[in-house]
Scaffold this motif. Structure first.
Motif, PDB file in Angstrom:
ATOM      1  N   SER A  48      11.659 -63.665  47.234  1.00 34.29           N
ATOM      2  CA  SER A  48      10.344 -63.677  47.885  1.00 34.29           C
ATOM      3  C   SER A  48       9.781 -65.091  47.927  1.00 34.29           C
ATOM      4  N   GLN A  96       6.284 -56.646  52.100  1.00 33.45           N
ATOM      5  CA  GLN A  96       6.934 -55.536  51.411  1.00 33.45           C
ATOM      6  C   GLN A  96       6.150 -54.239  51.570  1.00 33.45           C
ATOM      7  N   ASP A 174      10.145 -59.327  54.076  1.00 25.50           N
ATOM      8  CA  ASP A 174      10.404 -59.259  52.646  1.00 25.50           C
ATOM      9  C   ASP A 174      10.461 -57.792  52.210  1.00 25.50           C
ATOM     10  N   GLU A 175      11.640 -57.291  52.040  1.00 25.62           N
ATOM     11  CA  GLU A 175      11.845 -55.882  51.668  1.00 25.62           C
ATOM     12  C   GLU A 175      10.954 -54.950  52.472  1.00 25.62           C
TER      13      GLU A 175
HETATM   14 MG   LIG Z   1      10.355 -60.017  46.074  1.00 20.23          MG
END
Ligand SMILES: [Mg+2]
Ligand SMILES: Nc1ncnc2c1ncn2[C@@H]1O[C@H](COP(=O)(O)OP(=O)(O)OP(=O)(O)O)[C@@H](O)[C@H]1O
Lengths: 253, 281
Positions: A48, A96, A174-175
């Motif tokens: 991240s 995320q 990010d995810e």
């Molecule tokens: Mg992360």
């Protein structure tokens, strides 16, 4: 100055410090245009942190320091003269956890273009962005409803549509699926594969199958360093480095 | 086992009794007020000035004075309070000095209102020469509620999730745009609730207004902020301190009007909260 037109984005010895602690350790990599590049690695290996360095999201954290350079077009975005706002307009980010604004679906889409005065036909922009994010059919009759009334997967696709509305070159994710159920995840994966035609995509994921399904290239990170990178098939079939092999086979992480 | 259950029921009983006592006292108070106050409560009461005869006295001047005070006070205190909160939360460096400032502001919220009255007397009445006008009254009340508005707004701003700030930065927004177009709208329900609750505190204040020279007896409605004024709590105080029982009854009527306004305010706070949360702009 150097021209790096071959890559959409190129990190050269990019390091990120939290205070005195070197989190990202001299990562160098050229991210190819119109490809999906996955960043994998165990939790805490600064995926991240690296990702947020790509569009200067660390600017808001005073203790973070960046070294090295990051080339976008023919410009180092960490150069003194670079304008971080312009950088973020061209390099979008999907987070995320879905984070739509507590506003209507339509307002979520036009928020970025409006404040950046990218005057446009907003109605058309809303439709095209939502279509590209494969959300149009589900929300076309409820554009004025709150974005918070959407399901998690829909919210995440809205966030992708919101990025797309800015007409970026690169989208950082990010995810993006970690807060979603399998069905929503599948729809986002499908979406990413279609987005590749128009955008360059960098995606962090914890899910090996996902990385394998959607990415063209893979970066394996470990303890702040880029351990191995390469073509997805090759990385999964025969990684050169033992650590990569162990991680991909699920031996740690 | 036995002992634990006994302790449990004793504690439960104690809590119940406390609640019951509080509610009972409140009910008795209200009952008393209604008994005395309702007979005078009519349009004439709202629409006539105070008088030497309780039967003909009304709260027109006080009601308008209070409305003026509410308007002017929110005009001064709201923008100033919200801007201060924005500065402290969004721009001030998180230094020890800032921390000290914040603690002091929080403490100011607990300072007795009469102190604000004295401050208002020194600054607005004497130094700035506003005399006993609505300017003095509303500025003094603004000082009084400013700390509460600041603290409430800070809380509301702080509770806006980092994630939507990041979302706006990632869309190429600049700091002021994020604050103005994302953080403040999201914090608005909290800010407004704090503002309304603190304003309703200001409406009920008597002491600081007496000190800055609001009058108890007035036979005209203030036309501009330069005019003298009276306010509901002062009028009530004036009537309640007279010997004749007729005035005590109309004091009760005045209290009922004041309570109605406060109730309206608090109701508004609840409605705004729910409306803004259900239909975010
Ligand atoms: Mg992360
Ligand atoms: N603001 C910060 N200040 C100091 N250290 C931080 C800060 N943010 C993150 N870190 C540290 O950086 C390290 C890497 O964090 P990062 O979130 O980049 O890892 P990650 O690979 O994304 O992990 P995950 O897979 O769990 O999301 C962690 O050890 C974390 O403690």
């Amino acid at each position: 100055m150097r021209l790096s037109y071959s890559y959409a984005l190129e990190a050269k010895a990019l390091s990120v410090f939290y205070g005195d602690n070197k989190a990202v350790d001299e990562v160098s990599y050229g991210f190819k245009r119109n490809k999906v590049t996955a960043i994998i690695g165990p939790s805490g290996c600064v995926k991240s942190t690296l990702m947020r360095a790509m569009n200067r999201m660390h600017d808001f954290v005073p203790e973070v320091k960046i070294e090295g350079s990051l080339w976008y077009e023919s410009e180092d975005i960490y150069d003194q003269r670079a304008n971080p706002v312009l950088v973020r307009k061209k390099i979008g980010m999907v987070f995320q956890k879905p984070n739509p604004f507590p506003k209507s679906i339509a307002k979520n889409i036009v928020w970025g273009p409006k404040i950046n005065r990218m005057s446009k036909n907003y109605k058309e922009l809303i439709e095209s962005s939502l279509k590209r994010a494969a959300l149009w059919d589900e929300v076309k009759h409820r554009l004025e409803e709150s974005a918070l009334s959407l399901s998690g997967g829909q919210q995440q696709r809205l966030c992708i549509a919101r990025s797309i509305a800015m007409d970026p070159d690169i989208i950082l994710m990010d995810e993006p699926c970690s807060a979603l159920d399998p069905k929503s995840t599948a729809s986002i994966e499908e979406l990413i594969l279609t987005l590749r035609e128009k955008y360059t995509i960098l995606i962090v994921t914890h899910n090996m199958q996902q990385a394998r399904r959607i990415s063209d290239e893979v970066l394996f990170m470990y303890e702040g360093r880029l351990v191995e990178s390469g073509d997805t098939e090759q990385m999964f079939e025969n990684p050169r480095i033992g650590q990569t092999h162990d991680y991909i086979r699920g031996k740690f992480g | 086992m036995q002992v634990r259950m006994v302790t449990n029921s004793i504690f439960k009983g104690f809590c119940f009794l406390s609640t019951f006592t509080a509610v009972a006292i409140l009910v008795m108070l209200l009952y008393h007020l209604f008994l005395k106050g309702t007979s005078h409560l009519d349009l004439d009461f709202l629409n006539s000035f105070s008088s030497r005869r309780p039967g003909r006295a009304g709260i027109k001047a006080a009601l308008w004075g209070t409305l003026w005070l509410i308007g002017l006070t929110s005009l001064f205190a709201l923008p100033l309070g919200v801007a201060t909160a924005v500065y402290l939360e969004e721009y001030a460096e998180k230094s020890r000095l800032t921390r000290l400032l914040e603690i002091n502001i929080a403490n100011l919220a607990g300072v007795p209102s009469i102190i604000y009255g004295l401050l208002g007397l020194a600054i607005f009445v004497r130094f700035l020469g506003f005399d006993r006008s609505l300017w003095s009254g509303s500025l003094t009340l603004s000082l009084l509620i400013l700390p509460v508005i600041i603290v409430a707004s800070q809380g509301a701003i702080r509770s806006v999730p980092l994630s939507i700030r990041e979302a706006s930065f990632a869309l190429g927004a600049q700091k002021w745009q994020v604050v103005l177009f994302v953080v403040l709208p999201a914090a608005l329900p909290g800010i407004l609730t704090g503002a309304i609750l603190s304003l309703s505190r200001a409406i009920g204040e008597t002491a600081p207004l007496i000190i800055v020279g609001a009058v108890g007896y007035m036979r005209f409605i203030p036309q501009t902020p330069n005019d003298d004024f009276t306010a509901l709590p002062l009028q009530i105080y004036d009537w309640a301190s007279r010997p004749q029982s007729g005035f005590h009854d109309i004091a009760a009527s005045g209290i009922l009007v004041l309570l109605a306004i406060l109730l309206l305010f608090n109701l508004n706070a609840v409605i705004i909260r729910q409306k803004l949360q259900r239909y975010p702009s």
